[in-house]
Design a protein around this motif. Sequence first.
Motif, PDB file in Angstrom:
ATOM      1  N   GLU A   8       0.484  -0.845   0.594  1.00 52.29           N
ATOM      2  CA  GLU A   8       0.232   0.241  -0.182  1.00 52.29           C
ATOM      3  C   GLU A   8       1.106   1.159  -0.186  1.00 52.29           C
ATOM      4  O   GLU A   8       0.332   2.676  -0.815  1.00 52.29           O
ATOM      5  CB  GLU A   8      -0.528  -0.103   1.010  1.00 52.29           C
ATOM      6  CG  GLU A   8      -2.195  -1.483   1.394  1.00 52.29           C
ATOM      7  CD  GLU A   8      -3.278  -1.415   2.717  1.00 52.29           C
ATOM      8  OE1 GLU A   8      -2.342  -0.572   3.613  1.00 52.29           O
ATOM      9  OE2 GLU A   8      -4.113  -1.463   2.291  1.00 52.29           O
ATOM     10  N   LYS A  26      -7.645   6.502  -0.996  1.00 52.59           N
ATOM     11  CA  LYS A  26      -8.028   5.056  -1.184  1.00 52.59           C
ATOM     12  C   LYS A  26      -8.032   3.562  -0.310  1.00 52.59           C
ATOM     13  O   LYS A  26      -7.812   3.021  -0.501  1.00 52.59           O
ATOM     14  CB  LYS A  26      -9.700   4.862  -2.063  1.00 52.59           C
ATOM     15  CG  LYS A  26     -10.281   5.791  -1.989  1.00 52.59           C
ATOM     16  CD  LYS A  26     -11.201   4.994  -3.626  1.00 52.59           C
ATOM     17  CE  LYS A  26     -12.521   5.644  -3.557  1.00 52.59           C
ATOM     18  NZ  LYS A  26     -13.721   5.409  -4.348  1.00 52.59           N
ATOM     19  N   ASN A  30      -9.268  -0.309   2.494  1.00 58.62           N
ATOM     20  CA  ASN A  30      -9.808  -1.733   2.130  1.00 58.62           C
ATOM     21  C   ASN A  30      -9.849  -1.784   0.694  1.00 58.62           C
ATOM     22  O   ASN A  30     -11.412  -0.875   0.124  1.00 58.62           O
ATOM     23  CB  ASN A  30     -10.779  -1.788   2.784  1.00 58.62           C
ATOM     24  CG  ASN A  30     -10.913  -3.777   2.117  1.00 58.62           C
ATOM     25  OD1 ASN A  30      -9.889  -4.391   1.139  1.00 58.62           O
ATOM     26  ND2 ASN A  30     -11.467  -4.341   2.654  1.00 58.62           N
ATOM     27  N   THR A  31      -8.584  -1.455  -0.211  1.00 59.35           N
ATOM     28  CA  THR A  31      -8.768  -1.487  -2.452  1.00 59.35           C
ATOM     29  C   THR A  31      -8.681  -3.232  -2.825  1.00 59.35           C
ATOM     30  O   THR A  31      -6.958  -2.823  -3.084  1.00 59.35           O
ATOM     31  CB  THR A  31      -7.974  -0.702  -2.479  1.00 59.35           C
ATOM     32  OG1 THR A  31      -6.997  -0.411  -1.929  1.00 59.35           O
ATOM     33  CG2 THR A  31      -8.765   0.927  -1.729  1.00 59.35           C
ATOM     34  N   THR A  86      -9.578   4.140  -9.781  1.00 61.20           N
ATOM     35  CA  THR A  86      -8.609   4.766  -8.541  1.00 61.20           C
ATOM     36  C   THR A  86      -8.960   6.566  -8.311  1.00 61.20           C
ATOM     37  O   THR A  86      -8.691   7.301  -7.313  1.00 61.20           O
ATOM     38  CB  THR A  86      -7.699   4.241  -7.725  1.00 61.20           C
ATOM     39  OG1 THR A  86      -6.697   4.859  -8.722  1.00 61.20           O
ATOM     40  CG2 THR A  86      -7.940   3.249  -7.507  1.00 61.20           C
ATOM     41  N   THR A 161     -19.927   1.376  -6.087  1.00 53.99           N
ATOM     42  CA  THR A 161     -18.919   0.669  -4.576  1.00 53.99           C
ATOM     43  C   THR A 161     -19.816  -0.918  -4.283  1.00 53.99           C
ATOM     44  O   THR A 161     -20.894  -0.982  -4.360  1.00 53.99           O
ATOM     45  CB  THR A 161     -20.359   1.568  -3.513  1.00 53.99           C
ATOM     46  OG1 THR A 161     -20.228   3.301  -4.186  1.00 53.99           O
ATOM     47  CG2 THR A 161     -19.523   1.931  -2.473  1.00 53.99           C
ATOM     48  N   TRP A 164     -17.564  -4.415  -0.117  1.00 53.81           N
ATOM     49  CA  TRP A 164     -16.796  -4.395   1.015  1.00 53.81           C
ATOM     50  C   TRP A 164     -16.070  -3.045   1.210  1.00 53.81           C
ATOM     51  O   TRP A 164     -15.567  -3.107   1.677  1.00 53.81           O
ATOM     52  CB  TRP A 164     -15.213  -5.222   0.267  1.00 53.81           C
ATOM     53  CG  TRP A 164     -14.591  -5.419  -0.899  1.00 53.81           C
ATOM     54  CD1 TRP A 164     -14.118  -4.128  -0.752  1.00 53.81           C
ATOM     55  CD2 TRP A 164     -14.628  -5.742  -1.821  1.00 53.81           C
ATOM     56  NE1 TRP A 164     -13.821  -4.326  -2.574  1.00 53.81           N
ATOM     57  CE2 TRP A 164     -14.707  -5.511  -3.179  1.00 53.81           C
ATOM     58  CE3 TRP A 164     -16.086  -6.871  -2.500  1.00 53.81           C
ATOM     59  CZ2 TRP A 164     -14.475  -5.311  -4.154  1.00 53.81           C
ATOM     60  CZ3 TRP A 164     -16.130  -7.327  -3.810  1.00 53.81           C
ATOM     61  CH2 TRP A 164     -15.479  -7.352  -4.902  1.00 53.81           C
ATOM     62  N   GLU A 166     -14.919  -1.076  -1.266  1.00 50.20           N
ATOM     63  CA  GLU A 166     -14.646  -0.702  -2.231  1.00 50.20           C
ATOM     64  C   GLU A 166     -15.009   0.857  -3.508  1.00 50.20           C
ATOM     65  O   GLU A 166     -16.402  -0.271  -3.800  1.00 50.20           O
ATOM     66  CB  GLU A 166     -13.881  -0.945  -2.606  1.00 50.20           C
ATOM     67  CG  GLU A 166     -12.177  -0.413  -3.516  1.00 50.20           C
ATOM     68  CD  GLU A 166     -11.562  -2.274  -4.630  1.00 50.20           C
ATOM     69  OE1 GLU A 166     -10.408  -1.667  -4.360  1.00 50.20           O
ATOM     70  OE2 GLU A 166     -11.661  -2.907  -3.665  1.00 50.20           O
ATOM     71  N   GLN A 167     -14.430   1.530  -4.170  1.00 51.52           N
ATOM     72  CA  GLN A 167     -15.255   2.389  -5.173  1.00 51.52           C
ATOM     73  C   GLN A 167     -14.508   2.525  -6.234  1.00 51.52           C
ATOM     74  O   GLN A 167     -12.874   3.313  -6.038  1.00 51.52           O
ATOM     75  CB  GLN A 167     -16.069   3.513  -4.845  1.00 51.52           C
ATOM     76  CG  GLN A 167     -16.650   3.876  -3.703  1.00 51.52           C
ATOM     77  CD  GLN A 167     -17.399   5.254  -3.188  1.00 51.52           C
ATOM     78  OE1 GLN A 167     -16.127   5.868  -3.250  1.00 51.52           O
ATOM     79  NE2 GLN A 167     -18.650   5.649  -2.386  1.00 51.52           N
ATOM     80  N   LEU A 168     -15.070   1.753  -7.336  1.00 51.70           N
ATOM     81  CA  LEU A 168     -14.031   2.079  -8.490  1.00 51.70           C
ATOM     82  C   LEU A 168     -14.427   2.596  -9.802  1.00 51.70           C
ATOM     83  O   LEU A 168     -16.200   2.158 -10.047  1.00 51.70           O
ATOM     84  CB  LEU A 168     -13.611   0.459  -8.923  1.00 51.70           C
ATOM     85  CG  LEU A 168     -12.771  -0.437  -7.692  1.00 51.70           C
ATOM     86  CD1 LEU A 168     -13.125  -1.685  -8.530  1.00 51.70           C
ATOM     87  CD2 LEU A 168     -11.635  -0.271  -7.945  1.00 51.70           C
TER      88      LEU A 168
END
Length: 744
Positions: A8, A26, A30-31, A86, A161, A164, A166-168
Amino acid sequence: MLLVSSQERQILQVACLFDFPLLTKKAEMNTPVATLYFISVGVFALGAFQAAIMARGSPYARTCWVFSALCLFFSLFQFACGVQFTASNFQAAMVAHKWVNLFSILLIPLIWFLVASLEDKASAFRSAYFVAAFAAAVMVYNYFSEYGYRFDTVSKDGLTTYAWGEQLWIFSGEPSLVFRAMRLMSLGLLIYTMIFSIKITRLGEKRTSRLFWIALALMLIAGLLAGLSDSGVIKLPYLGGFGFLLLAVSFSALVGKDVSSRRIEELRIYNELQHEIEHRKIDNQRFEHVMNSDLLTGLPNRAGALLGLRQLLELNSQNQTKLGIFIFDVDQLGIVNGTRGYQAGDQLLIEVAQRLQAHVRETDIVARLGSGRFIVAASCLKTERCVTLVYEKLAGALASPFYVCDSLLSITSSVGAAVFPDNISADEDLLSAAELALHDAKSAGIGKLRFYQPSLKDKMQERIAFESALKEALTKQEFFLCYQPQVSASNGNTICLEALIRWQHPQYGLVMPDRFIQLAETMGIIAPIGAWVINAACAQLARWHAMGFSDLRVAVNLSAQQLLVSELEQTVSEALQTYHLEGKDLELEITESVLMQDPERAIERLGALQKLGVRLSIDDFGTGYSSLGYLRVLPVNSLKLDRSFVWDMDKGGKGLEICATAIGLAKKLDLEIVAEGVETKEQLAQLRHLGCDLLQGYLFAKPLTVDAADTFLENVHMPWLAAAHPDLGLHLPLVMNPGYLPSN
């Protein structure tokens, strides 16, 4: 305080570098999906590096380079996907999306070119170039289009979203016509790849083949999912890179297996080479010995002689002494090989080598240069007299007969000599000087010795030109025959005409046989010249028979090579048949020295000639060293008393006694005897009184041209047109014939 892993932390550093605030934010969350993409970037980069390394020295260099480029662009594709997912806002995600499109477009012609390079067909490469051109046009369209080449319109709800948290950024919308065309091309590429993959997978193991097909299946599924995601049916990131990741792994497995096999093979080859090198060292030592030694005699050869000469030159330079080089050439080796066989010739050479070795010092060199040539290098000689004594010692060693194949053979050797530092100063030049002297010795006759002189070079140039002219003389029809009569001592009738060869050359003029016959023997061209003489003489005799001189015969001289080597019987037989002559019409004259070179072989060959009916005569009788025992069994018809004895008759004493003894011997052996060189009436009277049968000499006629011989026969052949001489009891010709040429 939040704990951040090393992976990370790397993502944060990349994000800061590209100024992606949301990515930085992000990355602290959590990604997992984005992390996988960035991890795959490194994996693909490593695959590109490995493929590039394999391209060096690989038989599939072009394929490896293309695969390296594929891995590199997939690495960039994955990185661009990670940046898109991201991104901090829509505009940044769309910019990244265009980069995703760019790299996805580049991948299609690269994959096509990869398959084409494996297939290695011109048609496959042409199709790859077409795909590349179409991809270039799509890239231009992608750059100028607002949403890239994939969409005509894009939904604004691109930020997705997951469960878990994570947004992509994943875009969907109305697919463009260009994208549909690219999809068709991608489908065709996939089918083309799957068909050809069957051939590729045969290179690996079953496990690797399965991995390869799983990778192709994942890429097909990823392509279908990408299409559903673009149309908005599902919201999934592009997974084609991960499908290719397995393909890269399978390729690496194939390459790794190949590398491992190559390394094992290289190690095996290295060990074998080391083993071979050890053997080669031993073999080289043996090879150097063989290369510098003569296999037949065990003596050094030319190369070995040169090595030894360098050492002797240095020694004699330091001691200020002389180094004598003698090259002995066995004159009769060709005759021995031709008559007794090469085994006898080899035995003779071995015995010559042994005799030479037995008569030199340990510091001297004896070597064989090839054929019948031997070199002797005598070192540390103080005076010229020492050089002469060395030659006399060596020549004496070869003087006694050799016992070869159950018979005794007497040989002679022509010798060329050079002396350091008197003649020359270098080893090769010294050897060349001795060989030049040898050439001069052989031109002077058999058994001669010549020392090198600087003038020999100019003389040799002249000799080379003379030899070249002699080689062409027969072809250019420059030879002609003269004829010298042999008359009966009892009634003066012309019984025989001896054919004598002459050479008329445009530059050298009239060349007598004593100048070129021996040279022709040395050059090995005497056999065809001798055959021409026999045919020409028989043709002329047939003409004289047709003119009415039916009792005439012709005599032809033979050389040693003709008698002992060439197919003489066939030549004589064909000439007699061609001109309708009988054997008794032709007489062949052989010198006494030729007969004694190999008496047993001579008897055998003369017996074969006698079966043809031809007459055989020993020429120059009394000048050689024949024994009465051989003379008794030789199948000859006559003896020719040498002219030197006839000339001494006028002086009385021994000359007259020798002639009387020779004529008496011939009578006892029932042989006809011919006296050569008769020039005076006194000689004629004495020879007739001693009972000589035939006479030949200037008293009757010198060698005549054909026209002069015709005149001679017409004027003086039965009966003689001359006044009687009662004191001789014989008629002499009134006039000496005008068309004569000098005698042989």
